[in-house]
Write a protein that holds these residues in place. Sequence first.
Motif, PDB file in Angstrom:
ATOM      1  N   MET A 146      10.633  23.922  -7.159  1.00 10.36           N
ATOM      2  CA  MET A 146      11.354  24.458  -6.003  1.00 10.36           C
ATOM      3  C   MET A 146      12.835  24.659  -6.327  1.00 10.36           C
ATOM      4  SD  MET A 146       9.568  22.497  -2.791  1.00 10.36           S
ATOM      5  CE  MET A 146      10.468  23.426  -1.546  1.00 10.36           C
ATOM      6  N   GLU A 147      13.412  23.768  -7.125  1.00  8.75           N
ATOM      7  CA  GLU A 147      14.821  23.886  -7.496  1.00  8.75           C
ATOM      8  C   GLU A 147      15.049  25.144  -8.331  1.00  8.75           C
ATOM      9  OE1 GLU A 147      17.887  21.397 -10.218  1.00  8.75           O
ATOM     10  OE2 GLU A 147      16.737  20.235  -8.745  1.00  8.75           O
ATOM     11  N   LYS A 148      14.108  25.445  -9.219  1.00 14.68           N
ATOM     12  CA  LYS A 148      14.217  26.674 -10.021  1.00 14.68           C
ATOM     13  C   LYS A 148      14.167  27.905  -9.126  1.00 14.68           C
ATOM     14  CE  LYS A 148      12.429  25.065 -14.420  1.00 14.68           C
ATOM     15  NZ  LYS A 148      11.362  25.162 -15.411  1.00 14.68           N
ATOM     16  N   GLY A 149      13.431  27.809  -8.028  1.00  8.33           N
ATOM     17  CA  GLY A 149      13.331  28.929  -7.085  1.00  8.33           C
ATOM     18  C   GLY A 149      14.448  28.947  -6.055  1.00  8.33           C
ATOM     19  N   GLY A 150      15.398  28.038  -6.177  1.00  4.84           N
ATOM     20  CA  GLY A 150      16.540  28.013  -5.265  1.00  4.84           C
ATOM     21  C   GLY A 150      16.264  27.289  -3.951  1.00  4.84           C
ATOM     22  N   GLN A 151      15.197  26.513  -3.892  1.00  7.65           N
ATOM     23  CA  GLN A 151      14.875  25.769  -2.680  1.00  7.65           C
ATOM     24  C   GLN A 151      15.111  24.284  -2.913  1.00  7.65           C
ATOM     25  OE1 GLN A 151      10.798  27.080  -2.220  1.00  7.65           O
ATOM     26  NE2 GLN A 151      11.379  28.174  -0.356  1.00  7.65           N
TER      27      GLN A 151
ATOM     28  N   THR B 275       0.832  -1.207   0.000  1.00  4.50           N
ATOM     29  CA  THR B 275       0.000   0.000   0.000  1.00  4.50           C
ATOM     30  C   THR B 275       0.865   1.255   0.000  1.00  4.50           C
ATOM     31  OG1 THR B 275      -1.744  -1.189   1.161  1.00  4.50           O
ATOM     32  CG2 THR B 275      -1.864   1.208   1.202  1.00  4.50           C
ATOM     33  N   VAL B 276       1.927   1.273   0.814  1.00  2.00           N
ATOM     34  CA  VAL B 276       2.814   2.435   0.879  1.00  2.00           C
ATOM     35  C   VAL B 276       3.543   2.637  -0.446  1.00  2.00           C
ATOM     36  CG1 VAL B 276       4.926   3.308   1.967  1.00  2.00           C
ATOM     37  CG2 VAL B 276       3.095   2.394   3.370  1.00  2.00           C
ATOM     38  N   VAL B 277       4.021   1.571  -1.043  1.00  2.00           N
ATOM     39  CA  VAL B 277       4.705   1.674  -2.329  1.00  2.00           C
ATOM     40  C   VAL B 277       3.745   2.186  -3.400  1.00  2.00           C
ATOM     41  CG1 VAL B 277       5.826   0.346  -4.171  1.00  2.00           C
ATOM     42  CG2 VAL B 277       6.476  -0.035  -1.789  1.00  2.00           C
ATOM     43  N   ALA B 278       2.532   1.700  -3.414  1.00  2.00           N
ATOM     44  CA  ALA B 278       1.540   2.150  -4.395  1.00  2.00           C
ATOM     45  C   ALA B 278       1.202   3.625  -4.181  1.00  2.00           C
ATOM     46  CB  ALA B 278       0.284   1.294  -4.312  1.00  2.00           C
ATOM     47  N   ALA B 279       1.056   4.052  -2.928  1.00  2.00           N
ATOM     48  CA  ALA B 279       0.763   5.460  -2.643  1.00  2.00           C
ATOM     49  C   ALA B 279       1.944   6.338  -3.055  1.00  2.00           C
ATOM     50  CB  ALA B 279       0.446   5.644  -1.161  1.00  2.00           C
ATOM     51  N   GLY B 280       3.160   5.876  -2.780  1.00  2.00           N
ATOM     52  CA  GLY B 280       4.341   6.626  -3.198  1.00  2.00           C
ATOM     53  C   GLY B 280       4.430   6.745  -4.710  1.00  2.00           C
ATOM     54  N   SER B 281       4.095   5.671  -5.400  1.00  4.60           N
ATOM     55  CA  SER B 281       4.105   5.693  -6.864  1.00  4.60           C
ATOM     56  C   SER B 281       3.060   6.657  -7.409  1.00  4.60           C
ATOM     57  CB  SER B 281       3.842   4.296  -7.421  1.00  4.60           C
ATOM     58  OG  SER B 281       4.865   3.417  -7.033  1.00  4.60           O
ATOM     59  N   ALA B 282       1.914   6.728  -6.762  1.00  8.89           N
ATOM     60  CA  ALA B 282       0.863   7.650  -7.203  1.00  8.89           C
ATOM     61  C   ALA B 282       1.272   9.102  -6.955  1.00  8.89           C
ATOM     62  CB  ALA B 282      -0.447   7.337  -6.480  1.00  8.89           C
ATOM     63  N   ALA B 283       2.027   9.350  -5.883  1.00  3.35           N
ATOM     64  CA  ALA B 283       2.428  10.712  -5.534  1.00  3.35           C
ATOM     65  C   ALA B 283       3.698  11.154  -6.249  1.00  3.35           C
ATOM     66  CB  ALA B 283       2.631  10.809  -4.025  1.00  3.35           C
ATOM     67  N   LEU B 284       4.489  10.227  -6.746  1.00  2.00           N
ATOM     68  CA  LEU B 284       5.798  10.548  -7.313  1.00  2.00           C
ATOM     69  C   LEU B 284       5.769  11.586  -8.430  1.00  2.00           C
ATOM     70  CD1 LEU B 284       8.778   9.997  -7.023  1.00  2.00           C
ATOM     71  CD2 LEU B 284       8.529   8.108  -8.634  1.00  2.00           C
ATOM     72  N   PRO B 285       4.891  11.517  -9.433  1.00  2.00           N
ATOM     73  CA  PRO B 285       4.900  12.555 -10.483  1.00  2.00           C
ATOM     74  C   PRO B 285       4.697  13.965  -9.919  1.00  2.00           C
ATOM     75  CG  PRO B 285       3.567  10.687 -11.177  1.00  2.00           C
ATOM     76  CD  PRO B 285       3.922  10.460  -9.734  1.00  2.00           C
ATOM     77  N   THR B 286       3.795  14.117  -8.963  1.00  2.00           N
ATOM     78  CA  THR B 286       3.557  15.429  -8.357  1.00  2.00           C
ATOM     79  C   THR B 286       4.778  15.876  -7.563  1.00  2.00           C
ATOM     80  OG1 THR B 286       1.207  14.910  -8.204  1.00  2.00           O
ATOM     81  CG2 THR B 286       1.997  16.742  -6.868  1.00  2.00           C
ATOM     82  N   LEU B 287       5.409  14.951  -6.841  1.00  2.00           N
ATOM     83  CA  LEU B 287       6.597  15.291  -6.066  1.00  2.00           C
ATOM     84  C   LEU B 287       7.758  15.700  -6.966  1.00  2.00           C
ATOM     85  CD1 LEU B 287       6.495  12.518  -3.317  1.00  2.00           C
ATOM     86  CD2 LEU B 287       6.145  14.976  -2.995  1.00  2.00           C
ATOM     87  N   LEU B 288       7.934  15.002  -8.092  1.00  2.00           N
ATOM     88  CA  LEU B 288       9.010  15.354  -9.018  1.00  2.00           C
ATOM     89  C   LEU B 288       8.783  16.745  -9.621  1.00  2.00           C
ATOM     90  CD1 LEU B 288       9.562  11.924 -10.809  1.00  2.00           C
ATOM     91  CD2 LEU B 288      11.067  13.052  -9.142  1.00  2.00           C
ATOM     92  N   LYS B 289       7.551  17.046  -9.960  1.00  2.00           N
ATOM     93  CA  LYS B 289       7.219  18.364 -10.511  1.00  2.00           C
ATOM     94  C   LYS B 289       7.451  19.453  -9.459  1.00  2.00           C
ATOM     95  CE  LYS B 289       3.573  20.735 -13.030  1.00  2.00           C
ATOM     96  NZ  LYS B 289       2.225  20.619 -13.601  1.00  2.00           N
ATOM     97  N   LEU B 290       7.033  19.187  -8.229  1.00  3.13           N
ATOM     98  CA  LEU B 290       7.236  20.132  -7.132  1.00  3.13           C
ATOM     99  C   LEU B 290       8.724  20.357  -6.888  1.00  3.13           C
ATOM    100  CD1 LEU B 290       6.163  21.845  -4.765  1.00  3.13           C
ATOM    101  CD2 LEU B 290       6.139  19.749  -3.399  1.00  3.13           C
ATOM    102  N   ALA B 291       9.520  19.285  -6.912  1.00  2.00           N
ATOM    103  CA  ALA B 291      10.962  19.407  -6.698  1.00  2.00           C
ATOM    104  C   ALA B 291      11.598  20.268  -7.789  1.00  2.00           C
ATOM    105  CB  ALA B 291      11.597  18.026  -6.656  1.00  2.00           C
ATOM    106  N   ALA B 292      11.165  20.084  -9.033  1.00  2.00           N
ATOM    107  CA  ALA B 292      11.712  20.882 -10.143  1.00  2.00           C
ATOM    108  C   ALA B 292      11.375  22.357  -9.978  1.00  2.00           C
ATOM    109  CB  ALA B 292      11.190  20.348 -11.478  1.00  2.00           C
TER     110      ALA B 292
END
Length: 129
Positions: free
Chosen positions: A37-42, A18-35
Motif C-alpha cells: 500500500m505504501e508503494k501505491g501511495g496509500q 489469544t489476541v497477542v498470538a493472533a496478532g503475531s500470526a497476522a503480522l507478516p501479512t499485515l507488514l507485506k500489505l502495508a509495504a
Amino acid sequence: MFPLNTRGAQASESPLTTVVAAGSAALPTLLKLAAVMEKGGQDLRSVEQLPVEIALGPEFVFRPIFACPVSRDMSTPDNPPLALPCGHVLAEQSVAKLLKNRSRAFKCPYCPMECRQESLRPVTFPGID
C-alpha cells in the motif's frame, strides 16, 4: 498452538494471550500489505477495513456460545436461546419458568417490558451445525 477447551467454545489461554498470538500470526501479512500500500501511495492506517482477509488457522476459530443470564446455563439444542421483544436473550427453560400461563404476559427480568410467548424469537448462530 492454542488448543480449544473440551467444549470447543473458548480458548484455553487467557483472552490477552489469544489476541497477542493472533496478532503475531497476522503480522507478516499485515507488514507485506502495508509495504504494498505504501508503494501505491496509500497508508494502511487510513483504511477502515482491510482489503484482504487474513486466515489465522483453525486454532483461532471459536464457536459462539450463549450462557443464560438468569440460569447461568449454556444453551443446548434442548434449551436454545430466545430473544425477547426488548432485545434481551434468555434460555428457553428460564422463559418457561417466567411464563406461568401461556396466555399471560411476563415481565423481562432486566427491563420493565411485558412479553408474550408468541413474541419470542429463536436466536441462531451462523455457521453452527
